[in-house]
Design a protein around this motif. Sequence first.
Motif: not given
Ligand code: MG
Length: 897
Positions: A619, A622, A675, A754, A756, A780, A790
């Motif tokens: 990935r 992020d 992000r 992803m 999310e 997420d 979170r």
């Molecule tokens: Mg995430």
Amino acid sequence: MTEKMVYMFDEIDPDEFDSTKELKEFFGGKGAGLANMTQLGLPIPYGFNIPCKYSLYYAENKSWPDGLKDQINDAIHKIEEKSGKKFGDPDDPLLLSVRSGAPVSMPGMMDTVLNLGMSKDITKEMAENNPRWAWDSWRRFILSYSDIVKGTGREPYDEIMDDYKKEKGKKLDVELDASEMKELSDIYLEEYEKLVEEEFPEDPWDQLYSSINAVFSSWDSPRAKAYRKMNKIPEYGTAVNVMRMVFGNQDEKSGTGVLFTRSPMDGEKKVMGEFLENAQGEDVVAGVRTPMSMDDLREEKPEIVDQIYELANKLEAHYKDMQDCEFTVESGKLYFLQTRTGKRTATAAVKIAIDMLEEGIIDEKTCITRVEPKKIEALLHKRVSPEESKKPIAKGYNASPGAVTGKAVFDIDEAIEREENGERIILVRKETKPEDFPGMAASIGILTSRGGKTCHAAVVARGIGLPAIVGAGELEINEKDGEAKINDEVVFKTGDLISIDGLNGDVYVGEVEVIDPEITGEFKKYLKICDKYRKLGIRTNADTPEMAMNAVKNGAEGIGLCRTERMFNAEDRLPKVVDMILADTLEEREDALSNLEPLQREDFEGIFEEMDGKPVTVRLLDPPLHEFLPDYKDMLVEFTELRVNGEENKRYEELNRLITKYEELKEENAMLGHRGVRLGNTNPEIYKMQIRALISALIASQNDGIDVQLEIMLPLVSHVNEFTRLKNMLKPYAEELMEDEGFEPENRIKWGTMIEIPRAALTADEIAEEAEFFSFGTNDLTQMTFGFSRDDVEGKFLMKYIDEIMPPIMKDNPFEHLDEKGVGKLIEMSVDNGRKARKESHDEHLKIGICGEVGGDPQSIMFLQKADLDYVSCSPFRVPVARVAAAHAAVKEEDEE
Ligand code: MG
Ligand code: PEP
């Protein structure tokens, strides 16, 4: 006709129920076992069962349904007929036990009253023939009635007993003679009247009705409720079993014991048991005296042991599973009182499942279901290293495996309090009692000085998977003063660090070196069978070559998530990231990035090597950039100090720049901020650096003969255009880099994203036309579906929602267990829409996985299998758990079809 509410054991026909589960849900586990044993012709004391539903009726109405009392009275008369004894008759009294029996075993949580039907007059008569037994039984009855029916607890009586023995200069209860037992029972009776403020009930019928109510009510005791909550046991209610008493304390030819048809510790195929001469069942479980083993018993009473073995094996053959039985020998005659599926350590569960498969007792699918996925983690438990130079200070029974270091705490409330403050506690007690459960659950390990492998502490610890040592007899434990002594010398006190290794029973003072477990023998065979049946692929979340290596050892079939931002955290790398962030111009930033590139490349090469031939999802960066800068408050303090002291030096300038940059980058809601692909779209030079590192690692690895299956993942997409723009920029860039090195780029790399953010899930069809794979990021996705930060909610209110507010607002933590109604729905929808759209536009399968925290959770895996995902990805150490859970899911699905 009034409904049938009371069943004699020989009136229950197990074949009328579709499954053992249904039989147990109706009559409770003990009732079902007694019915089965009656059918198999085992010697059991005669009696009857009041099914579970009537305890729920009692809880709601605080009274009995019409007709229940008459049916109970009739049933007592039937026991009288069969035994030739009479309830309340001093000449030949029928005495009873009143036992709870829930559908699932809740060891030590529920109540039992023994020796019911006695009074002082009856006892006097009984004492004519056998005085010691009569007075011992009477004082036990006073205690159990006072404790269970009147709720006084047993401590006042235990204290009396301890003081009395001291006064008489005796160590054990069995050393007390008849007249001493008589005297003790008088003291107990006085104590009863003082505590309860009424006379002891003489009428056996009153005793019986009150005891039945007490057993009904034990279902709702705080400790039973806490246990149910922790183990997620539904509100079944408890059945009541009323049986003729058989006396293990009648004489020297009597005794009581428990057995397992195979070893609950390591699964060895051998009946294992413990026997206490001249005692009643509660003595074994409470661990008051140290019992004798079956081998010792064989030397004294070989015929009884042969009979016990024969009947135990008969039961195991009937149930096709390891059984845990209670038995009593009354003046040389053997009775079985209970049988149930035996609780076992994870090691034993795996060995018994594989042995029974190889013995032809069960098939492969049953073998899979015999090991609970969450128990597998215990097999992956740590042990004290053989290299450890520290010597253990004491040894006890190895009751439940795992090595832990924590602070010794001797008091239950203190254990709970300290755990709430984030401390890791090892609970140290003489022995544990059912009401200690909340304190045990708050600890990371248990150590007791009394008891055997079947005592309360051992059974409960095994059940909840806590490392435990029991019966470490060298330790003199003083719970009041919070200290443990050996030979009169204090070895540790409250708050001191101690370590225990539940695999071999060693106790240490201080911290010890622990080692990770290995997958060997039966466990390997078991996992292989799981792999044969499971349909879900299992990948891992790994960011370093070492994590990748461990995951492959545990059976990972690829990397589902390599978080590249985690690769920058090392001390020598962070300053290079800071340079990149501080860069004011594109040139400066590219310069800084070029310092990071070789480091990333090196890591990627290491990971590719470990995962040779297996897919690796990498990935691109992020998190929010300001997370890489030093702590804001620390910088501000240092900066202010320098200014106040007039030291406006180089460091001052540097801090000034860092603080200014921090303030520029800082966001009110960083989790919802700049992000993932948002950063990638505004600052593509960062992702381009990562692509260069990836491609050069790929080429170098391929040249070394490693098969690289690279999948590049773009994080935090909410709008398809965020993905498409970047893919259209990065894919040709990667291809060009490969072509420059003479590599054919065609389809070498897969491009995916992803899911999310809820919007991405809702527009999965649009994204699927562009992306070759999806992976759900439930961390997420949960955050944004619930609107739960979170980083904050678990510490602020979520745990209150689950544990404190009654009835609870939520049953589970949605960051741990997939929330099926919210996040689960989004997943199902995106899978369907995404697959459909990809098929229509590309005629190609869209690969779908999951890599959020719930990926290693057995319960969630069941759901994900149904949702038709291709793989789950979890941390390396949870890979075996996921393999087992996925096999369970597959077997369950096949059975449902
Ligand atoms: Mg995430
Ligand atoms: C997720 O959001 O579920 C995820 C796997 O990514 P991260 O935890 O890195 O945000």
